[in-house]
Each structure stands twice: as structure tokens, then as C-alpha cells.
Design a protein around this motif. Structure first.
Motif, PDB file in Angstrom:
ATOM      1  N   THR A 136      40.278  44.585  30.413  1.00  0.00           N
ATOM      2  CA  THR A 136      40.799  43.618  30.896  1.00  0.00           C
ATOM      3  C   THR A 136      39.695  42.692  31.861  1.00  0.00           C
ATOM      4  O   THR A 136      39.808  41.417  32.029  1.00  0.00           O
ATOM      5  CB  THR A 136      41.798  43.654  32.008  1.00  0.00           C
ATOM      6  N   GLY A 137      38.422  43.433  32.333  1.00  0.00           N
ATOM      7  CA  GLY A 137      37.608  42.536  33.276  1.00  0.00           C
ATOM      8  C   GLY A 137      38.044  42.588  34.797  1.00  0.00           C
ATOM      9  O   GLY A 137      37.287  41.889  35.445  1.00  0.00           O
ATOM     10  N   LEU A 138      39.363  43.238  34.711  1.00  0.00           N
ATOM     11  CA  LEU A 138      39.914  42.914  36.200  1.00  0.00           C
ATOM     12  C   LEU A 138      40.070  44.476  36.885  1.00  0.00           C
ATOM     13  O   LEU A 138      40.533  45.676  36.222  1.00  0.00           O
ATOM     14  CB  LEU A 138      41.107  42.205  36.089  1.00  0.00           C
ATOM     15  N   PRO A 139      40.378  44.378  38.116  1.00  0.00           N
ATOM     16  CA  PRO A 139      40.570  45.670  38.770  1.00  0.00           C
ATOM     17  C   PRO A 139      42.089  45.622  38.956  1.00  0.00           C
ATOM     18  O   PRO A 139      42.832  44.389  38.728  1.00  0.00           O
ATOM     19  CB  PRO A 139      40.202  45.492  40.229  1.00  0.00           C
ATOM     20  N   ILE A 140      42.757  46.541  39.164  1.00  0.00           N
ATOM     21  CA  ILE A 140      44.318  46.613  39.522  1.00  0.00           C
ATOM     22  C   ILE A 140      44.779  46.101  40.752  1.00  0.00           C
ATOM     23  O   ILE A 140      44.384  46.570  41.948  1.00  0.00           O
ATOM     24  CB  ILE A 140      45.123  48.127  39.386  1.00  0.00           C
ATOM     25  N   SER A 141      45.417  44.938  40.883  1.00  0.00           N
ATOM     26  CA  SER A 141      45.295  44.268  42.110  1.00  0.00           C
ATOM     27  C   SER A 141      46.713  43.472  42.042  1.00  0.00           C
ATOM     28  O   SER A 141      47.230  42.874  41.016  1.00  0.00           O
ATOM     29  CB  SER A 141      44.223  43.360  42.123  1.00  0.00           C
TER      30      SER A 141
END
Length: 465
Positions: A136-141
Motif C-alpha cells: 500500500t505504501g502506507l503504515p496502518i494508521s
């Protein structure tokens, strides 16, 4: 034949909705109208908006913008396309049969999913918030749409029932608006684009498609750097996101992005919550009266800290206060806070990308604050370049709409783009002074960390509060 016109609908901030009309040949802004959208705060950390009010604001803006075109003796039939730019992570669910929203829009700033995020992270190997980042390119947030959707499914009976009966439609603000504007329950088109999809935490940024594994998993100031057609994964707390894809067969271009949760909102907080200023425009004059915070630092982590920390448990603090501190120093510290947060993101980008940024291009409402622009140049130690026409986000949406297949009234070839006049702010303090102030800011940030937690806290007597 009259000029080719493009209408842009913008939802760049949680509290406002402007629309603009641009000349497709000159990029001139011809007409503009803005409507304020109310936010509600049902509980601490919750931020919501009424989807119907968002939609009505679009209708009102389009109507008033077209009226203003009429006053300029410009026929609205010359409008050839509509572009939409929006809050990307704000999450909505509606009933496709009735067309009714099933709950308020949960705004990107909302923190209600913090316990959901902690639970998901604890289930990952190594309890890593970056477990999904390779896709995703994203942290879990709490920032992203998937965990907001999970909360809606778990906590709103109408949403859960609509999901079971296949009546639920999920989307970000762009999807809701486009569905309604193209017919709604009578054949409305349910779509998004890769840039919005890439912020849901359900989208694979490499395959450019929804990821079955991620979908099973159920889960205010933005600085972007174009990294080209290959995604660059950040090792310093930034997001890897899709910048744009201009055409069905065109390649996707990627960007590194840092997101500051509170930027212009800190000015609204000084006005609405603290009464330090009567209007947002006052802050420049008030801060300019002292020209320094005199050691006062303001970390506006009202909704936790976003890039590069991703620390939802942080909370806002003001430190370094003395008997001498007054409201002018607080105003100056608030402006500096925006600049320091930008510096943190820029430093991370320089480390990830390997090529230092030589100048920062800015847009948005806060760029009208000349003191802020000068502070930004001083703290970054690079020039800050501001276009004379601040509505460049809306202009970009209009350009993309005008260049779309079947419209073709705007060429995006570099040689065809009109030059936009700019104003340039050069650093005016020495590097040592800038680094000293930045180091003190970093110290203040550490004091704001780990303030809130969902874990039980001992009261010191062996019992749990």
C-alpha cells in the motif's frame, strides 16, 4: 465561439468547499465561490461531516459560480468538463437503492479507530505498523479509509445490514459526489481514481488494483515529491502514494508524501477555542509584533502526529513558557509549528530520495500569510516559491479534466503550458540559528509523545483506573 471553460470542484479542507472556473487556454481564474461546511465533534477525537451538506454545497457553489459567469456575460455552455479535488481519506457509506447516507462522513482527522489500529498492529508479525507498506505504501494508521470503514461496519447497524444485503456503497468524497452528480440511485456512476484509491489501505499501488488480501484484512498540510514511474519506499516515515495517472493507457506516476494533520487548523484553534485572534487574517499582524516566539514552542498534535512519526497517542503541548510570554508569542509559535512540521517531512524526503530539494513550491490559503512564507524559507534554509494565483490545486483538477480523453481542450505538453507568475522568499537567517530552533522543536515533539493510550493505566496503588 467563446472560450473553452473548465469547472473545478475542490474540497481541500475539512471546513470549506470552493468552486472555480478557469479559461482552458490561459489558465485564468474567471469565477470563484466558496461555501463553508460545518464539522461536528460528537466525542473527543471524533470529526464528522454531513454528506448531504457536502453535496448541497456543491450544488450551491456551481449555481453561484455560474451566476457570476453570467454577470461577466460568459455563457455557461462553454464549460466543457468538471474536475474534482477532494479530501482523500474521508470515508462515506451510502445505500445504493435509496441514495441516502448511512452515517456521517468520517473525516480524515478522526481518531475513533485508534483501538482498531492497535488491535490490527498487534496481529501482524513483529507487531509492525508497516506490515502492509510493501503493497500500500502506507503504515496502518487511523488516517486511512479502511479502518474507518471497519469501524462503520462494526458499530453502525444500518451499515452492517446494508453490507449483508449488498446495498452498501463505500467511497471517499469524490466517489460520493460523482455518484450523486451522475444520477445517484438512478444509474449513478460509482468510481474513483488511483490517487484516492491509494489512500484507502485496500489498494495495491504496484498492480494498480484492489488487493484481495488487503480487502480480507478489513482494516492538513501535505508535501509531495514526484518520484516518477517507479515507487520509492520510504525508510523515514513517509507515504508512498500515487501522484497521478492521466489516461487509461498512461503510466502511473508516484510520489513520496508527508502529511501534517494540523496546519491551518491551528489558526482556527487560536481563534475559535482560545479567542486569541478574532479572524484568521489577524495572526500575521499579531505574530509580526514580536518577530519571535522567545523560546515558546507549540506542538499542535490535536489528532496525534502524522508523518514522519505516525504516533496517534501524541497530544498537543505548548512548552517553554515564561512570565514574559504573551499571545503574540503564541501566535508566532503557531506559525513556526507549521514550518517545523514541513521541515521534518522535507528532511525525510531528502533522505529517502537522495537528492536534496533546492526550493519548495507552495499553494493554498495559508500562502497569503507573508510572515509564514518567510518563516518557512528561514526554517527550511531553501527558497519558498509561491504562485501569484493561490488556487493551483483547483487549477490542476481543471487541467486534468480538460486534458481527458473526449474533452481535449487543455494540452499538458510542457511547451503549451502558460507560465504562472511567482513570488520568491529567500532565507534571511543563518543556518546555525535555524538549526538551533529546529532542535528545540524536536525536543518539544518528544514531550508530546505517548500521551494517550487505550491500555489500562495503574494509579500507583496497585489498582487499575
Amino acid at each position: 465561439m467563446g472560450p473553452m471553460l473548465l469547472l473545478s470542484l475542490s474540497l481541500p479542507l475539512p471546513a470549506s468547499h470552493p468552486s472555480q472556473v478557469f479559461n482552458a487556454k490561459t489558465a485564468e481564474l474567471l469565477s470563484h465561490h466558496q461555501v463553508e461546511i460545518r464539522q461536528s465533534f460528537p466525542k473527543e477525537g471524533w470529526v464528522e461531516q454531513d454528506p448531504k451538506e457536502i453535496l448541497q454545497s456543491v450544488y450551491d457553489c456551481m449555481e453561484r459560480t455560474c451566476e457570476k459567469l453570467g454577470q461577466l456575460h460568459i455563457n455557461v455552455s462553454h464549460i466543457k468538463a468538471v474536475g474534482v479535488t477532494n479530501q482523500r481519506e474521508t470515508t462515506l457509506v451510502w445505500d445504493k437503492e435509496t441514495g441516502e447516507p448511512l452515517y456521517n462522513a468520517i473525516v480524515w482527522l478522526d481518531l475513533r479507530t485508534q483501538s482498531t489500529v492497535e488491535r490490527l498492529i498487534n496481529k501482524t508479525p513483529g507487531k509492525s505498523k508497516n506490515h502492509l507498506k510493501h503493497k500500500t505504501g502506507l503504515p496502518i494508521s487511523t488516517y486511512f479509509s479502511a479502518v474507518k470503514l471497519r469501524w462503520l461496519m462494526d458499530n453502525v447497524e444500518e451499515v452492517a445490514e446494508a453490507v449483508l444485503t449488498h446495498r452498501a456503497m463505500f467511497g471517499t468524497v469524490d466517489s460520493w459526489l460523482i455518484w450523486c452528480l451522475t444520477g445517484g440511485k438512478s444509474g449513478g456512476v460509482h468510481v474513483t481514481d488511483v490517487t484516492n484509491a491509494s489512500r484507502t489501505m485496500l489498494f495495491n499501488i504496484h498492480t494498480l488494483d484492489w488487493d484481495p488480501e488487503l480487502c480480507r484484512y478489513g482494516t492538513g498540510c501535505f508535501l509531495l515529491r514526484n518520484t516518477g514511474v517507479e515507487p520509492v519506499m520510504s525508510d523515514h516515515g513517509l507515504l508512498t502514494t500515487i501522484a497521478y495517472k492521466l489516461g487509461k493507457d498512461a503510466p502511473a506516476y508516484y510520489a513520496l508524501e508527508g502529511s501534517v494533520a494540523i496546519a491551518g487548523a491551528v489558526v482556527r484553534w487560536l481563534k475559535d477555542n482560545m479567542g486569541i485572534i478574532r479572524s484568521s487574517s489577524e495572526i500575521e499582524k499579531l505574530a509580526g509584533e514580536v518577530g519571535s516566539s522567545y523560546g515558546c514552542y507549540f506542538v499542535p498534535a490535536f489528532s496525534g502526529l502524522y508523518a514522519p512519526y505516525w504516533e496517534p497517542s501524541a497530544r498537543g503541548i505548548i512548552c517553554g513558557l515564561t512570565q514574559f510570554t504573551n499571545r503574540s508569542h503564541l501566535a508566532f509559535a503557531a506559525l513556526e509549528a507549521v514550518c517545523f512540521q514541513t521541515r521534518e517531512i522535507l528532511d525525510a524526503m531528502n533522505q529517502d530520495y537522495g537528492v536534496p530539494l533546492s526550493q519548495l513550491q507552495v499553494d493554498g490559503g495559508m500562502t497569503s500569510n507573508r510572515l509564514l512564507m518567510q518563516l518557512q524559507a528561514d526554517i527550511l534554509c531553501v527558497p519558498v516559491v509561491k504562485p501569484s494565483m493561490p488556487e493551483t490545486t483547483a487549477l490542476g483538477a481543471a487541467m486534468a479534466a480538460g486534458a481527458a480523453e473526449g474533452v481535449g481542450v487543455w494540452s499538458l505538453a510542457p511547451g503549451d503550458l502558460a507560465a504562472v507568475p511567482t513570488e520568491r522568499y529567500q532565507p534571511q537567517i543563518n543556518t546555525e540559528e535555524s538549526e538551533f530552533r529546529y532542535a528545540r522543536w524536536k525536543k518539544a515533539v518528544q514531550k508530546a509523545m505517548n500521551w494517550e493510550t487505550t491500555e489500562p493505566v495503574s494509579n500507583g496503588n496497585g489498582t487499575v483506573d
